[in-house]
Motif scaffolding. Sequence first.
Motif, PDB file in Angstrom:
ATOM      1  N   ILE A   3       9.177   8.010  11.040  1.00 58.38           N
ATOM      2  CA  ILE A   3       9.953   6.928  10.455  1.00 58.38           C
ATOM      3  C   ILE A   3       9.699   6.939   8.949  1.00 58.38           C
ATOM      4  CG2 ILE A   3      10.325   4.438  10.401  1.00 58.38           C
ATOM      5  CD1 ILE A   3      11.128   5.505  13.058  1.00 58.38           C
ATOM      6  N   SER A   4      10.744   6.832   8.167  1.00 58.15           N
ATOM      7  CA  SER A   4      10.641   6.854   6.720  1.00 58.15           C
ATOM      8  C   SER A   4       9.957   5.590   6.205  1.00 58.15           C
ATOM      9  CB  SER A   4      12.048   6.954   6.126  1.00 58.15           C
ATOM     10  OG  SER A   4      12.036   6.651   4.767  1.00 58.15           O
ATOM     11  N   SER A   5       9.198   5.748   5.134  1.00 59.84           N
ATOM     12  CA  SER A   5       8.580   4.584   4.489  1.00 59.84           C
ATOM     13  C   SER A   5       9.378   4.135   3.268  1.00 59.84           C
ATOM     14  CB  SER A   5       7.140   4.918   4.080  1.00 59.84           C
ATOM     15  OG  SER A   5       7.148   5.936   3.091  1.00 59.84           O
ATOM     16  N   ARG A   6      10.513   4.782   2.988  1.00 57.96           N
ATOM     17  CA  ARG A   6      11.304   4.436   1.805  1.00 57.96           C
ATOM     18  C   ARG A   6      11.712   2.965   1.801  1.00 57.96           C
ATOM     19  NH1 ARG A   6      13.323   9.620   3.107  1.00 57.96           N
ATOM     20  NH2 ARG A   6      14.977   8.630   4.302  1.00 57.96           N
ATOM     21  N   SER A   7      12.103   2.437   2.953  1.00 62.74           N
ATOM     22  CA  SER A   7      12.508   1.028   3.010  1.00 62.74           C
ATOM     23  C   SER A   7      11.356   0.108   2.649  1.00 62.74           C
ATOM     24  CB  SER A   7      13.025   0.664   4.407  1.00 62.74           C
ATOM     25  OG  SER A   7      14.233   1.322   4.671  1.00 62.74           O
ATOM     26  N   ALA A   8      10.181   0.387   3.166  1.00 65.63           N
ATOM     27  CA  ALA A   8       9.021  -0.454   2.858  1.00 65.63           C
ATOM     28  C   ALA A   8       8.693  -0.406   1.372  1.00 65.63           C
ATOM     29  CB  ALA A   8       7.810  -0.018   3.687  1.00 65.63           C
ATOM     30  N   VAL A   9       8.774   0.767   0.775  1.00 66.12           N
ATOM     31  CA  VAL A   9       8.517   0.905  -0.658  1.00 66.12           C
ATOM     32  C   VAL A   9       9.564   0.134  -1.451  1.00 66.12           C
ATOM     33  CG1 VAL A   9       8.446   2.546  -2.587  1.00 66.12           C
ATOM     34  CG2 VAL A   9       7.296   3.098  -0.419  1.00 66.12           C
ATOM     35  N   ALA A  10      10.827   0.264  -1.061  1.00 65.44           N
ATOM     36  CA  ALA A  10      11.918  -0.427  -1.757  1.00 65.44           C
ATOM     37  C   ALA A  10      11.754  -1.942  -1.663  1.00 65.44           C
ATOM     38  CB  ALA A  10      13.261  -0.003  -1.176  1.00 65.44           C
ATOM     39  N   ILE A  11      11.439  -2.444  -0.492  1.00 62.66           N
ATOM     40  CA  ILE A  11      11.281  -3.888  -0.295  1.00 62.66           C
ATOM     41  C   ILE A  11      10.071  -4.398  -1.072  1.00 62.66           C
ATOM     42  CG2 ILE A  11      10.730  -5.653   1.434  1.00 62.66           C
ATOM     43  CD1 ILE A  11      12.520  -3.900   3.385  1.00 62.66           C
ATOM     44  N   HIS A  12       9.000  -3.639  -1.080  1.00 62.13           N
ATOM     45  CA  HIS A  12       7.801  -3.992  -1.854  1.00 62.13           C
ATOM     46  C   HIS A  12       8.170  -4.110  -3.336  1.00 62.13           C
ATOM     47  CE1 HIS A  12       3.234  -3.394  -2.320  1.00 62.13           C
ATOM     48  NE2 HIS A  12       3.696  -3.612  -3.543  1.00 62.13           N
ATOM     49  N   ALA A  13       8.861  -3.103  -3.861  1.00 60.27           N
ATOM     50  CA  ALA A  13       9.247  -3.107  -5.275  1.00 60.27           C
ATOM     51  C   ALA A  13      10.156  -4.282  -5.593  1.00 60.27           C
ATOM     52  CB  ALA A  13       9.937  -1.789  -5.628  1.00 60.27           C
ATOM     53  N   LEU A  14      11.148  -4.535  -4.760  1.00 59.11           N
ATOM     54  CA  LEU A  14      12.064  -5.658  -4.989  1.00 59.11           C
ATOM     55  C   LEU A  14      11.318  -6.990  -4.962  1.00 59.11           C
ATOM     56  CD1 LEU A  14      15.068  -4.461  -2.803  1.00 59.11           C
ATOM     57  CD2 LEU A  14      15.045  -4.668  -5.303  1.00 59.11           C
ATOM     58  N   THR A  15      10.367  -7.117  -4.066  1.00 58.14           N
ATOM     59  CA  THR A  15       9.594  -8.355  -3.968  1.00 58.14           C
ATOM     60  C   THR A  15       8.737  -8.549  -5.214  1.00 58.14           C
ATOM     61  OG1 THR A  15       9.619  -8.176  -1.553  1.00 58.14           O
ATOM     62  CG2 THR A  15       8.004  -9.685  -2.517  1.00 58.14           C
ATOM     63  N   MET A  16       8.137  -7.485  -5.710  1.00 58.84           N
ATOM     64  CA  MET A  16       7.372  -7.583  -6.961  1.00 58.84           C
ATOM     65  C   MET A  16       8.275  -7.998  -8.118  1.00 58.84           C
ATOM     66  SD  MET A  16       4.601  -4.516  -7.113  1.00 58.84           S
ATOM     67  CE  MET A  16       3.965  -5.155  -8.676  1.00 58.84           C
ATOM     68  N   LEU A  17       9.441  -7.362  -8.214  1.00 57.57           N
ATOM     69  CA  LEU A  17      10.360  -7.689  -9.310  1.00 57.57           C
ATOM     70  C   LEU A  17      10.813  -9.141  -9.239  1.00 57.57           C
ATOM     71  CD1 LEU A  17      12.446  -4.393  -9.341  1.00 57.57           C
ATOM     72  CD2 LEU A  17      10.795  -5.145 -11.076  1.00 57.57           C
ATOM     73  N   ALA A  18      10.990  -9.650  -8.032  1.00 65.10           N
ATOM     74  CA  ALA A  18      11.376 -11.056  -7.870  1.00 65.10           C
ATOM     75  C   ALA A  18      10.208 -11.983  -8.198  1.00 65.10           C
ATOM     76  CB  ALA A  18      11.867 -11.306  -6.447  1.00 65.10           C
ATOM     77  N   ARG A  19       9.031 -11.618  -7.782  1.00 63.11           N
ATOM     78  CA  ARG A  19       7.849 -12.460  -8.006  1.00 63.11           C
ATOM     79  C   ARG A  19       7.557 -12.613  -9.493  1.00 63.11           C
ATOM     80  NH1 ARG A  19       4.666 -15.399  -9.468  1.00 63.11           N
ATOM     81  NH2 ARG A  19       2.555 -15.804  -8.733  1.00 63.11           N
ATOM     82  N   TRP A  20       7.690 -11.536 -10.242  1.00 64.47           N
ATOM     83  CA  TRP A  20       7.425 -11.577 -11.675  1.00 64.47           C
ATOM     84  C   TRP A  20       8.731 -11.366 -12.454  1.00 64.47           C
ATOM     85  CZ3 TRP A  20       3.669  -9.272  -8.445  1.00 64.47           C
ATOM     86  CH2 TRP A  20       2.492 -10.022  -8.362  1.00 64.47           C
ATOM     87  N   SER A  21       9.712 -12.164 -12.124  1.00 70.90           N
ATOM     88  CA  SER A  21      11.063 -12.008 -12.691  1.00 70.90           C
ATOM     89  C   SER A  21      11.144 -12.386 -14.168  1.00 70.90           C
ATOM     90  CB  SER A  21      12.064 -12.835 -11.886  1.00 70.90           C
ATOM     91  OG  SER A  21      11.712 -14.203 -11.935  1.00 70.90           O
ATOM     92  N   GLU A  22      10.119 -13.034 -14.700  1.00 75.61           N
ATOM     93  CA  GLU A  22      10.157 -13.442 -16.107  1.00 75.61           C
ATOM     94  C   GLU A  22       9.917 -12.264 -17.047  1.00 75.61           C
ATOM     95  OE1 GLU A  22       5.974 -13.647 -14.695  1.00 75.61           O
ATOM     96  OE2 GLU A  22       7.859 -14.413 -13.894  1.00 75.61           O
ATOM     97  N   ARG A  23       9.583 -11.104 -16.502  1.00 75.50           N
ATOM     98  CA  ARG A  23       9.350  -9.919 -17.336  1.00 75.50           C
ATOM     99  C   ARG A  23       9.780  -8.661 -16.595  1.00 75.50           C
ATOM    100  NH1 ARG A  23       4.517  -7.024 -16.430  1.00 75.50           N
ATOM    101  NH2 ARG A  23       3.244  -7.844 -14.740  1.00 75.50           N
ATOM    102  N   THR A  24       9.865  -7.574 -17.308  1.00 74.99           N
ATOM    103  CA  THR A  24      10.151  -6.298 -16.661  1.00 74.99           C
ATOM    104  C   THR A  24       8.840  -5.732 -16.122  1.00 74.99           C
ATOM    105  OG1 THR A  24       9.848  -5.038 -18.701  1.00 74.99           O
ATOM    106  CG2 THR A  24      12.086  -5.787 -18.208  1.00 74.99           C
ATOM    107  N   LEU A  25       8.964  -4.919 -15.093  1.00 70.30           N
ATOM    108  CA  LEU A  25       7.806  -4.205 -14.551  1.00 70.30           C
ATOM    109  C   LEU A  25       8.051  -2.719 -14.700  1.00 70.30           C
ATOM    110  CD1 LEU A  25       7.111  -6.106 -11.189  1.00 70.30           C
ATOM    111  CD2 LEU A  25       5.982  -6.424 -13.394  1.00 70.30           C
ATOM    112  N   THR A  26       6.998  -1.983 -14.980  1.00 74.01           N
ATOM    113  CA  THR A  26       7.126  -0.531 -15.061  1.00 74.01           C
ATOM    114  C   THR A  26       6.942   0.073 -13.666  1.00 74.01           C
ATOM    115  OG1 THR A  26       4.767  -0.137 -15.436  1.00 74.01           O
ATOM    116  CG2 THR A  26       6.148  -0.555 -17.401  1.00 74.01           C
ATOM    117  N   SER A  27       7.410   1.291 -13.525  1.00 76.68           N
ATOM    118  CA  SER A  27       7.210   1.978 -12.246  1.00 76.68           C
ATOM    119  C   SER A  27       5.721   2.192 -11.993  1.00 76.68           C
ATOM    120  CB  SER A  27       7.970   3.299 -12.207  1.00 76.68           C
ATOM    121  OG  SER A  27       7.627   4.107 -13.311  1.00 76.68           O
ATOM    122  N   ALA A  28       4.928   2.334 -13.049  1.00 70.01           N
ATOM    123  CA  ALA A  28       3.480   2.500 -12.880  1.00 70.01           C
ATOM    124  C   ALA A  28       2.853   1.221 -12.320  1.00 70.01           C
ATOM    125  CB  ALA A  28       2.827   2.873 -14.204  1.00 70.01           C
ATOM    126  N   GLU A  29       3.307   0.054 -12.788  1.00 71.16           N
ATOM    127  CA  GLU A  29       2.775  -1.208 -12.262  1.00 71.16           C
ATOM    128  C   GLU A  29       3.114  -1.361 -10.779  1.00 71.16           C
ATOM    129  OE1 GLU A  29       2.828  -4.483 -15.757  1.00 71.16           O
ATOM    130  OE2 GLU A  29       4.780  -3.568 -15.328  1.00 71.16           O
TER     131      GLU A  29
END
Length: 147
Positions: A3-29
């Motif tokens: 089973i691919s983990s791409r969805s979990a990675v995508a959802i994790h990233a989207l959740t981080m971006l929503a949580r800290w929406s007042e700023r941009t996040l880098t791919s490294a963060e």
Amino acid sequence: MAISSRSAVAIHALTMLARWSERTLTSAEIADSLESNPVLVRRILGSLRDAGLVESTEGRGGGWTLARAPRAITLHDAYAAVETGPVLTGHAHPPSRECEVGRNIQALLETEFREAEQAMEERLGRTTIAHLVQRVLDRERELDLQR
């Protein structure tokens, strides 16, 4: 079948971006939170950008942000942006036509698998990134109370 983990990675990233929406996040963060490679994260973010879910800015202070409100992004949106093809697939090689099971199983499995995929997509469509952010915050409060 893996089973691919791409969805979990995508959802994790989207959740981080929503949580800290007042700023941009880098791919490294984002990669740090995932304990993953920034190159993998950038690939996933690129697919999310192609689907209109995130935006990127280059240069100093650049990074990634959501392209839509968190309440307007479902888990199914993330899944559809990064996954190719169905999760459940039939036999890699055609089964024997000489066997009654072999002659019939592929058609039967196609129906079962299609209905299972539809149920999964419907379920993922009920949860938004905003829901996940709220659940993360709720769990953090619970953990703080336990400490």
